[in-house]
Design a protein around this motif. Structure first.
Motif, short mmCIF file in Angstrom:
data_model
loop_
_atom_site.label_atom_id
_atom_site.label_comp_id
_atom_site.label_asym_id
_atom_site.label_seq_id
_atom_site.Cartn_x
_atom_site.Cartn_y
_atom_site.Cartn_z
N UNK A 1 -1.83 4.73 -2.71
CA UNK A 1 -1.31 4.67 -1.27
C UNK A 1 -1.97 3.60 -0.51
N UNK A 2 -1.07 2.85 0.23
CA UNK A 2 -1.53 1.68 1.05
C UNK A 2 -2.08 1.99 2.43
N UNK B 1 -2.74 5.57 7.15
CA UNK B 1 -2.25 5.60 5.46
C UNK B 1 -0.64 5.65 5.49
N UNK B 2 -0.16 5.17 4.46
CA UNK B 2 1.05 4.71 4.28
C UNK B 2 1.98 6.27 4.17
N UNK C 1 1.06 9.60 14.35
CA UNK C 1 0.45 10.70 14.88
C UNK C 1 -0.46 11.21 14.01
N UNK C 2 -0.19 11.59 12.99
CA UNK C 2 -1.22 12.13 11.91
C UNK C 2 -2.34 11.12 11.82
N UNK C 3 -2.24 9.82 11.57
CA UNK C 3 -3.28 8.90 11.71
C UNK C 3 -4.36 9.11 12.85
N UNK D 1 3.90 -2.07 7.03
CA UNK D 1 3.04 -3.26 6.96
C UNK D 1 3.20 -4.09 8.18
N UNK D 2 4.18 -4.15 8.67
CA UNK D 2 4.10 -5.02 9.93
C UNK D 2 3.38 -4.65 11.22
#
Length: 110
Positions: free
Chosen positions: A1-2, A22-23, A28-30, A97-98
Protein backbone atom coordinates in the motif's frame (compact mmCIF):
# COMPACT_ATOMS: atom_id res chain seq x y z
CA UNK A 1 0.00 0.00 0.00
CA UNK A 2 1.30 3.44 -0.92
CA UNK A 3 0.80 6.59 1.09
CA UNK A 4 1.27 10.32 0.76
CA UNK A 5 0.94 13.17 3.22
CA UNK A 6 -1.29 16.23 3.17
CA UNK A 7 -1.35 19.35 5.32
CA UNK A 8 -4.64 19.97 7.08
CA UNK A 9 -6.04 23.19 8.51
CA UNK A 10 -8.88 22.46 10.92
CA UNK A 11 -11.85 24.66 11.76
CA UNK A 12 -9.88 26.41 14.51
CA UNK A 13 -7.16 27.39 12.05
CA UNK A 14 -4.65 24.89 13.44
CA UNK A 15 -2.35 23.53 10.74
CA UNK A 16 -1.18 19.92 10.94
CA UNK A 17 1.53 18.96 8.50
CA UNK A 18 2.32 15.47 7.26
CA UNK A 19 -1.08 13.81 7.74
CA UNK A 20 -0.81 10.32 6.26
CA UNK A 21 -3.23 9.33 3.49
CA UNK A 22 -3.16 5.71 2.31
CA UNK A 23 -3.90 4.71 -1.27
CA UNK A 24 -6.81 2.51 -0.16
CA UNK A 25 -8.68 5.50 1.33
CA UNK A 26 -10.70 8.48 0.20
CA UNK A 27 -9.61 11.82 1.65
CA UNK A 28 -12.55 11.61 4.07
CA UNK A 29 -11.36 8.24 5.39
CA UNK A 30 -7.82 9.56 5.88
CA UNK A 31 -9.11 12.60 7.77
CA UNK A 32 -11.40 10.61 10.04
CA UNK A 33 -8.69 8.00 10.71
CA UNK A 34 -6.43 10.87 11.79
CA UNK A 35 -9.13 12.17 14.17
CA UNK A 36 -10.12 15.32 12.29
CA UNK A 37 -13.72 16.49 12.98
CA UNK A 38 -15.37 15.12 9.84
CA UNK A 39 -18.85 13.78 10.58
CA UNK A 40 -19.39 11.93 7.29
CA UNK A 41 -23.06 11.54 8.16
CA UNK A 42 -23.91 9.84 4.85
CA UNK A 43 -21.00 7.42 5.10
CA UNK A 44 -19.20 8.80 2.06
CA UNK A 45 -22.04 8.68 -0.44
CA UNK A 46 -22.00 12.36 -1.50
CA UNK A 47 -25.43 12.98 -0.05
CA UNK A 48 -24.59 15.33 2.83
CA UNK A 49 -22.02 18.07 3.23
CA UNK A 50 -20.49 17.18 6.59
CA UNK A 51 -17.13 16.41 4.95
CA UNK A 52 -16.90 19.68 3.00
CA UNK A 53 -13.39 21.05 2.56
CA UNK A 54 -11.36 23.49 0.51
CA UNK A 55 -8.43 22.22 -1.52
CA UNK A 56 -5.45 24.45 -2.12
CA UNK A 57 -4.82 25.62 -5.68
CA UNK A 58 -2.25 22.93 -6.49
CA UNK A 59 -4.56 20.23 -5.14
CA UNK A 60 -7.50 21.49 -7.14
CA UNK A 61 -5.64 20.86 -10.40
CA UNK A 62 -4.31 17.52 -9.16
CA UNK A 63 -7.82 16.12 -8.60
CA UNK A 64 -8.37 15.60 -12.32
CA UNK A 65 -8.59 11.86 -11.57
CA UNK A 66 -11.64 12.52 -9.39
CA UNK A 67 -13.51 15.51 -10.85
CA UNK A 68 -16.72 16.79 -9.29
CA UNK A 69 -19.58 14.52 -10.31
CA UNK A 70 -23.27 15.36 -10.57
CA UNK A 71 -24.15 14.14 -7.05
CA UNK A 72 -21.30 16.07 -5.47
CA UNK A 73 -22.19 19.18 -7.49
CA UNK A 74 -25.80 18.97 -6.24
CA UNK A 75 -24.66 18.84 -2.61
CA UNK A 76 -22.13 21.65 -3.06
CA UNK A 77 -24.81 23.80 -4.70
CA UNK A 78 -26.70 23.79 -1.37
CA UNK A 79 -23.75 25.44 0.40
CA UNK A 80 -24.44 29.03 -0.57
CA UNK A 81 -22.63 30.61 2.37
CA UNK A 82 -19.57 28.35 2.57
CA UNK A 83 -18.98 27.11 -0.97
CA UNK A 84 -15.84 28.39 -2.65
CA UNK A 85 -14.28 27.75 -6.03
CA UNK A 86 -12.03 25.10 -4.45
CA UNK A 87 -14.81 23.33 -2.47
CA UNK A 88 -14.94 19.55 -2.51
CA UNK A 89 -16.55 16.78 -0.51
CA UNK A 90 -13.67 14.81 0.97
CA UNK A 91 -15.56 11.55 0.44
CA UNK A 92 -15.32 12.12 -3.30
CA UNK A 93 -11.61 12.98 -3.50
CA UNK A 94 -9.66 9.89 -4.51
CA UNK A 95 -6.06 9.26 -3.53
CA UNK A 96 -3.45 10.35 -6.05
CA UNK A 97 0.32 10.71 -5.77
CA UNK A 98 -0.16 14.18 -7.29
CA UNK A 99 -1.88 15.24 -4.07
CA UNK A 100 1.24 14.64 -1.98
CA UNK A 101 1.82 17.77 0.11
CA UNK A 102 -1.57 19.26 -0.76
CA UNK A 103 -3.28 21.68 1.59
CA UNK A 104 -6.75 20.73 2.81
CA UNK A 105 -8.85 23.17 4.84
CA UNK A 106 -11.84 21.74 6.67
CA UNK A 107 -14.83 23.97 5.89
CA UNK A 108 -16.87 25.59 8.67
CA UNK A 109 -19.84 23.71 10.03
CA UNK A 110 -23.18 25.10 8.93
Amino acid sequence: MSSITVNVIDRDGTRTEGVEWNSSESLMEALTRNKFPILATCGGNASCSTCHCYLGASAATATANSPIGDEEEDVLDMLDDTRHEDSRLTCQVEWSEELNGAEVTIAPEW
